[in-house]
Write a protein that holds these residues in place. Sequence first.
Motif, PDB file in Angstrom:
ATOM      1  N   ALA A 107       0.842  -1.201   0.000  1.00  0.00           N
ATOM      2  CA  ALA A 107       0.000   0.000   0.000  1.00  0.00           C
ATOM      3  C   ALA A 107       0.872   1.244   0.000  1.00  0.00           C
ATOM      4  O   ALA A 107       1.885   1.307   0.689  1.00  0.00           O
ATOM      5  N   GLY A 108       0.485   2.209  -0.801  1.00  0.00           N
ATOM      6  CA  GLY A 108       1.246   3.462  -0.862  1.00  0.00           C
ATOM      7  C   GLY A 108       2.369   3.416  -1.884  1.00  0.00           C
ATOM      8  O   GLY A 108       2.965   4.436  -2.204  1.00  0.00           O
ATOM      9  N   CYS A 109       2.679   2.241  -2.417  1.00  0.00           N
ATOM     10  CA  CYS A 109       3.795   2.127  -3.355  1.00  0.00           C
ATOM     11  C   CYS A 109       3.321   1.946  -4.783  1.00  0.00           C
ATOM     12  O   CYS A 109       4.038   2.188  -5.735  1.00  0.00           O
ATOM     13  N   SER A 110       2.085   1.485  -4.918  1.00  0.00           N
ATOM     14  CA  SER A 110       1.539   1.338  -6.260  1.00  0.00           C
ATOM     15  C   SER A 110       0.166   2.005  -6.268  1.00  0.00           C
ATOM     16  O   SER A 110      -0.092   2.937  -7.005  1.00  0.00           O
ATOM     17  N   MET A 111      -0.690   1.543  -5.361  1.00  0.00           N
ATOM     18  CA  MET A 111      -2.017   2.152  -5.257  1.00  0.00           C
ATOM     19  C   MET A 111      -2.173   2.834  -3.900  1.00  0.00           C
ATOM     20  O   MET A 111      -1.514   2.483  -2.941  1.00  0.00           O
ATOM     21  N   LEU A 112      -3.107   3.796  -3.854  1.00  0.00           N
ATOM     22  CA  LEU A 112      -3.340   4.524  -2.608  1.00  0.00           C
ATOM     23  C   LEU A 112      -4.828   4.724  -2.395  1.00  0.00           C
ATOM     24  O   LEU A 112      -5.608   4.703  -3.346  1.00  0.00           O
ATOM     25  N   SER A 113      -5.191   5.004  -1.156  1.00  0.00           N
ATOM     26  CA  SER A 113      -6.567   5.389  -0.894  1.00  0.00           C
ATOM     27  C   SER A 113      -6.625   6.917  -0.877  1.00  0.00           C
ATOM     28  O   SER A 113      -5.600   7.579  -0.897  1.00  0.00           O
ATOM     29  N   CYS A 114      -7.843   7.460  -0.834  1.00  0.00           N
ATOM     30  CA  CYS A 114      -7.975   8.916  -0.786  1.00  0.00           C
ATOM     31  C   CYS A 114      -7.643   9.458   0.600  1.00  0.00           C
ATOM     32  O   CYS A 114      -7.529  10.663   0.786  1.00  0.00           O
ATOM     33  N   SER A 115      -7.562   8.556   1.579  1.00  0.00           N
ATOM     34  CA  SER A 115      -7.371   8.982   2.964  1.00  0.00           C
ATOM     35  C   SER A 115      -6.136   9.855   3.114  1.00  0.00           C
ATOM     36  O   SER A 115      -5.025   9.418   2.861  1.00  0.00           O
ATOM     37  N   SER A 116      -6.355  11.101   3.528  1.00  0.00           N
ATOM     38  CA  SER A 116      -5.191  11.976   3.601  1.00  0.00           C
ATOM     39  C   SER A 116      -5.388  13.052   4.660  1.00  0.00           C
ATOM     40  O   SER A 116      -4.719  14.016   4.688  1.00  0.00           O
TER      41      SER A 116
END
Length: 517
Positions: free
Chosen positions: A508-517
Amino acid sequence: MTRIGKKEFSNSFTEAFKGDDSGDRTPRQTPGVLYSKAEPTPVSAPKLLAWSNGLAQELEIDPPTEDDVAILAGNRVTPGMFPYASCYAGHQFGNWAGQLGDGRAINLGEWSSKNGIFELQLKGAGPTAYSRHADGRAVLRSSVREYLMSEAMHHLGIPTTRALALVTTGDKVLRDMFYNGNPAYEPGAIVTRVAPSFLRFGNFELLAAQRDKEQLEQLINWTINRYFPHLTEENQILKWFAEVVEKTAFLMSEWQRVGFVHGVMNTDNMSILGLTIDYGPYSFLDHYDHNFTPNTTDLPGRRYSFGNQPSIGYWNLGRLANALSLLFEETEGLEEVLSTYEKIFWDHYYTMMGKKLGLDKVRKEEKELISEFEKVLSEIQPDMTIFYRLLAHVPAEGTPEEILQHFQPSFYNDLEPQEKELLTQLITNYSKRRKNNNISPEASRDLMNRNNPGIILRNYLLHQAIEELEKGENKLFLRLQEAMKTPYAATGFEDLVQKRPRWAETKAGCSMLSCSS
Ligand code: AMP
Ligand code: MG
């Protein structure tokens, strides 16, 4: 040069439009106004993590003192500033979402310099009337991503909002990063964003949805006077819309050039000036894949995938046209302008691809070659960035073995015999076409190296830099910040020019991400 804390800011937007000046930050609908006053909420221990010297020079801003850092953290507002959150609406994932607005961005005021007037905005400075159920804060992870990437896009030559500063707040922010019911505390941060304007398609959609002809007209006139002053009066709104179409088409073609995937192309994230805005779960392409979307929320439909971006640009312009139609008796004129998008986009696209391929002309034959590139790359899925850099110096009369050997560093998988055949055929055709073009090999290579970046901010690099920062170490962050300034040179940063490593494919975070920010 002036310090932020000493500057006389101007506030022409809030002076020109109706707003809610109560300062009330309770989440609510604010019909009839374009903004709501919102003081930033102080944080406990502001610390400057990054400062964009280049941008500060352009804006004639002195390096920040401790007092200035307090401003960048939302702990201090100088008397000339009028902090506010802008009200806008939008279409999200194809659906009308109603009123949205700056839920965690607070505009401080307008900064004039010899290079023009810029709005300064704090992202993550606490709740506003538009925060809905959220906290108005931003985590370090997403702030680092916005800070580095907006500066990287600028140095790539792509229209974008900028980032002046990044501060950590000393406060923790609760986020459910995976949307799986396991929220965790993360360090908070604030980015100071800078742009001539943060107006979005959604600002215009808001007024149209409220059937507020008067303010819609006023907002359009204001936008034209300030950002499109060259437009003459006759059919001015149509002419203006035509420029927005042009800028959006150009931006889409630029994103395709470097393999940038925005991830959340909602109409509230579409800049009226054609800037890249609102950096969230974006990614560069690693392997070449039109279906790639970096946003986990976008997975079911892949609406915002790499290959869809140009047509989503068009769809979003359609929403803007629809908003503008409130001021027209006949929609034909707007429809006509909108329909020019396709040709404008393809013209930009072919010109851009010609440069990527080091060709001086793009005629029918070259266009066919460009489609062939797309087909073959989609099949083989090499690393886009590495592939195009290698292409610049592919041996002109190489044997199939030599060609395959040459591109080996860009492959993520061993090629099937049929894929090898496709690639060698493509390169043979390409070399012929390049020879037939009226451009010297040196000039061709040079053109390519100015249009195909050598270094891109890959998500796995950002992920590593963020992990380090969370442990108090800024070595990789500073190196990325430096490397991004010369994306086409790439010398001295060879270790950053690697394709995505295996371990990062599913992390997670290296290819795909969530909108959570
Ligand atoms: P985005 O997808 O980031 O463009 O955000 C969509 C909308 O949600 C915008 O109106 C944001 O201001 C708002 N929003 C996103 N995150 C937050 C947050 N942490 N607090 C308040 N509003 C937020
Ligand atoms: Mg947004």
